[in-house]
Structures are given as C-alpha cells and as structure tokens.
Motif scaffolding. Structure first.
Motif, PDB file in Angstrom:
ATOM      1  N   ASP A 220      -8.830   7.854   0.411  1.00  0.00           N
ATOM      2  CA  ASP A 220      -8.472   6.428   0.428  1.00  0.00           C
ATOM      3  C   ASP A 220      -8.889   5.698   1.704  1.00  0.00           C
ATOM      4  O   ASP A 220      -9.113   6.311   2.756  1.00  0.00           O
ATOM      5  N   ASP A 221      -8.890   4.395   1.584  1.00  0.00           N
ATOM      6  CA  ASP A 221      -8.872   3.477   2.732  1.00  0.00           C
ATOM      7  C   ASP A 221     -10.164   3.383   3.539  1.00  0.00           C
ATOM      8  O   ASP A 221     -10.162   2.783   4.617  1.00  0.00           O
ATOM      9  N   HIS A 272      -9.148   0.667  -4.593  1.00  0.00           N
ATOM     10  CA  HIS A 272      -7.839   0.812  -3.934  1.00  0.00           C
ATOM     11  C   HIS A 272      -7.297  -0.596  -3.639  1.00  0.00           C
ATOM     12  O   HIS A 272      -6.539  -0.779  -2.708  1.00  0.00           O
ATOM     13  N   HIS A 276      -4.935  -4.241  -0.308  1.00  0.00           N
ATOM     14  CA  HIS A 276      -4.042  -3.125   0.000  1.00  0.00           C
ATOM     15  C   HIS A 276      -2.589  -3.580   0.170  1.00  0.00           C
ATOM     16  O   HIS A 276      -1.856  -3.093   1.031  1.00  0.00           O
ATOM     17  N   HIS A 374      -6.348  10.662   3.282  1.00  0.00           N
ATOM     18  CA  HIS A 374      -6.856   9.418   3.857  1.00  0.00           C
ATOM     19  C   HIS A 374      -8.010   9.608   4.823  1.00  0.00           C
ATOM     20  O   HIS A 374      -8.777   8.673   5.062  1.00  0.00           O
TER      21      HIS A 374
HETATM   22 ZN   LIG Z   1      -4.268   3.276   1.030  1.00  0.00          ZN
END
Ligand SMILES: [Zn+2]
Length: 479
Positions: A220-221, A272, A276, A374
């Motif tokens: 993610d991210d 995602h 966010h 992450h």
């Molecule tokens: Zn996230």
C-alpha cells in the motif's frame, strides 16, 4: 450298229442339253469379318484425391481443423478447398482433388481460403490460405481399341490412360482457440499430464488454479522503499499488487513510470483511493480510477480500504470488483466456494519487523492468504514496515512450496469464477458474471473425458493437467 449310233447321238444330245442349263463355277465365298467388337473403351484414371489435411494448430494452441473429407471420385474435378467458420477454431475441410478419368483430365481445383482466426484467440492468426492448387489429374485414357478387323478377329482392347491423383488441398491454419486468460500467467510445476480419456463429463474447477493454495501480497501507499526494493520482489517469481494512492503519487511524478514498468512483469496496479480518507466516498474512489487510467493505462479492478475502514465495503460495489479489508494478525484465509464477501476480503497485517517464517507460517494448504504490507523500512513514516529480505524470503517460500503467488484481482476473479460454475455440473454449465467483473479472466477445469468446448470452440488440453476456460464465455460444454 445304227441302233448303237442312234443311242449314242441321243445320249450326246441329252448330255448337251443338261450342261447348258448350269452357271459358271466361281468358287466358295469367304466368311464375313467379325470386326464389330473393336477396341474396348480405355479405363480412365482412377486415383481419387486424398482428403485434404485439416488446418494446423493455431499458434496459440488452438485446435486445428478437422481432417478433410475424402477426395472426389474418379473422373470428377477436384474437391473444394477448406473454409473455416468465421469464428475460427475449426479448420476447414479441405477436399482433395480427384484424379482424372478416361475422358476428363481434370485435376483438383484450388482450395478456398482457410478462414479467419477465432475471436477468442490471443495470438491466433487467421487461417491462412486454404487448399493449394490440385495438380492435374490423370490424362484420361483415350480408348485405343483397334479398329474392327476385317476377317475373323477384331482389334485389341484399348488401354486407358492412368489418371493421376489430384493434389489434395490443405485447409487453412486453424484460428487460435485458446482462451485469453490474463489471470493465469503462472502455472503449477507439473507437466506431461495426459488428457482424460474416460466418459465425457466430470467437470471440476480446480481450486486455486491447480496450485497448493494461493497467496496475494499487496503493498500500500506507494511508500519510499517500494521502488528501490522492487528488484528483490520481482526476483521471487511471484506476482503481487500495488495499492496506489493517487494524490500521494501525483506529487512524485518520477515514480509513475517506475510503477508502470512493473505491469510488464505481471504486477497489478489497483486502487487505494485518491485521498486515503477513512470515510468511504464514491467520488474519491472514482477520482482515483480516473487517475490510474490516465497515468498507468489500467482499469483498477480491486481496491483496498484506507486504514482498512469498514465504511468502504458498501461503497466499493458501485465501482469496483472487490475490496480488501478488514486487516490484522488474526484475519482468516479464504476458502474455495466459501461465503466471504468479495468486498470484505480479509488481510493479514504483519507487525513491524515480522520474520519470514511468521509470514509464511500463515499460508494454508487449499486456502487463499492475503497480506497487506506498507513498505520495507521506515522512510517517510511507513506504517509497520517489514524488511525486504523477510518479505522476499516469504514470497520465495510461497512460490517454491507450490502456492499460487499472484495479485489480488487475478486470484479473486478465479475464486469468484469457480463459485459461478455449479459444483454439481458434470457435462455443461452456464453462468453470468457479476458487475465490474474483469475481462479475460479464466478458471482451470478437469474432466473425466470428452472434448471441452465454449460457444462451439474447442478448448485445448494443457499438459499441466487442465483446460483453461474463459469466464467471459459464460458457458462450457463437455461432449
Ligand atoms: Zn494505506
């Protein structure tokens, strides 16, 4: 004496009178000739052309055409070349040219065009030109019987010319018939499996594409360590998913081409959300869809709820195919045909610094394990980072242990697709894809025997031990 002379004269007179009444002697006449039987008609060429060879297998594994039928009979012109059905798949029947006959020196005629490839073919080239030109058939035997003879014997029988077989024309190449299966680029290790040869039926969808189980790593991210450590992730041989936050990546445009380049390695770019935010927002989700399409040329099928927030489970179905979340260290795996919501896919969230054995210890035979990680170090405040060595080692273990290590959309489509095909189906099944289902997704099936077709197109056997069938087709038949 007088009396004797008189008698003698009388006899002479009688004799003279008798001879003067007969014709002259011309001899015995000859018999008439029997030349009427003359020469027999020659026998014509008698080499019917062989049946044309069916189309060859398509370049992507499609089944070739069927064998051509037997060529024409003696003395006729050659058969027509093969033609392929518009949908491709089955090659045309190429009929061989027939041999010439006595009076018809006709060779095989030109085969017709092979036809076009199948609509489902990936690389299935269209059929090539069908039959080749038949060669000239045999020259017919002209009857060469002798003329009727004068006298007792007729002519000898004529000899027919021997026909030459027309060259059978070849069918065009079959169009590709293998389904396009974007989710099945990875295959289990076993090969050389024989096609089932029993009774037609026994339809069975393999769990997890024929692998031991499934493992989906998702990252993610778009954190700072992801691209620097990408080569180690790629080296595992597994595929995975990037859950990209549009607004965060848009400020680092130099990273866009780096993420995009991983698509070619089989990785997935998914959503995602754009901002966010924890609170579910359809407009924010839609904004990220547009962002990802614009910058990466993809349609994001899956999403991951920011902060694994439950509010997204009710928003995602409006736009997405599936949603990841909830998350934690006690989340379950997913089982074949179970009732897990595709909009609440559970994900294992490892603690910071989790070991490779901790990660791989959560794999379960016959199940699907989803991870959320992450990044691999603490740059930029990355949440609960796990060292790249640990992650890559655990992924390597997944691959070497026979787990299907693949992105979340590819596995999820398989899992949902399997559920669409009734577990009690034996010789045929039909289904309808749910909303937002990705294109070009497939499942792998086995049978007890028979031939597998989808919409009339024969599906080739894969010697890894299955048939790959298209979910887009909505139908499969075993016959
Ligand atoms: Zn996230």
């Amino acid at each position: 004496l007088y009396s004797k002379q008189l008698i003698s004269v009388t006899a002479l007179l009688l004799s003279t009178a008798a001879c003067s009444s007969n014709p002259p002697d011309n001899g015995i006449g000859g018999s008439s000739g029997t030349g009427a039987s003359g020469g027999q008609t020659g026998t014509g060429g008698s080499h019917p052309g062989s049946g044309g060879t069916g189309g060859t297998t398509g370049t992507t594994g499609g089944t070739g055409g069927t064998t051509g039928t037997t060529g024409g009979t003696t003395g006729t012109t050659g058969g027509t070349g093969g033609s392929l059905p518009a949908s491709g798949g089955s090659a045309g029947k190429a009929t061989g040219g027939a041999g010439g006959s006595g009076a018809v020196p006709a060779g095989g005629t030109t085969g017709t065009t092979g036809g076009t490839g199948g609509a489902l073919a990936t690389g299935g080239a269209g059929g090539t030109t069908g039959g080749t030109v038949g060669t000239t058939g045999g020259t017919g035997g002209a009857p060469m019987g002798g003329a009727g003879g004068s006298g007792a014997s007729g002519g000898s029988a004529g000899t027919g010319g021997s026909g030459t077989a027309g060259m059978p024309s070849s069918g065009g190449s079959g169009g590709g018939t293998a389904a396009t299966c974007d989710n099945l680029s990875l295959a289990p290790g076993k090969t050389g499996m024989a096609k089932p040869s029993g009774a037609a039926g026994g339809l069975k969808v393999l769990d997890w594409a024929g692998f031991t189980g499934a493992v989906s790593y998702t990252f993610d991210d778009n954190t700072p360590s992801q691209m620097p450590d990408y080569s180690q992730l790629k080296a595992t041989g597994g595929h995975f998913t990037w859950f990209v936050v549009g607004s965060w990546l848009s400020s680092s445009t130099s990273l866009i081409p780096q993420y995009k380049a991983t698509l070619a390695d089989g990785q997935e770019i998914a959503s995602h959300t754009y901002s966010h935010n924890s609170a579910g927002s359809q407009s924010d989700l839609q904004q990220n869809e547009t962002y990802l399409t614009t910058n990466f040329g993809v349609t994001a099928n899956s999403m991951a709820a920011p902060n694994c927030d439950a509010s997204w489970a009710s928003v995602a179905p409006n736009i997405m195919f599936q949603n990841r979340g909830p998350c934690g260290t006690s989340q379950p795996t997913v089982s074949p045909r179970d009732s897990t919501s595709p909009f609440q896919l559970p994900a294992y969230l490892p603690d910071a610094g989790a070991s490779a054995t901790t990660l791989s210890g959560t794999y379960q035979t016959g199940k699907w394990r989803i991870f959320v990680i992450h990044g691999f170090d603490s740059q930029g405040g990355t949440y609960q980072p796990v060292p790249i060595a640990n992650v890559s080692a655990a992924m390597t273990t997944a691959v070497s242990s026979g787990y299907w290590t693949e992105g979340i959309t590819n596995v999820g489509a398989y899992w949902q697709g399997q559920k669409l095909i009734s577990a009690s189906a034996t010789t045929n099944a039909t289904w309808t894809l749910p909303a937002h289902f990705p294109k070009n997704m497939c499942v792998r099936i086995t049978t007890s025997g028979g031939n597998v077709t989808q919409k009339g197109v024969t599906i080739p056997w894969d010697d890894h031990g299955y048939y790959q069938i298209s979910l887009d087709a909505g139908e499969v038949t075993i016959q």
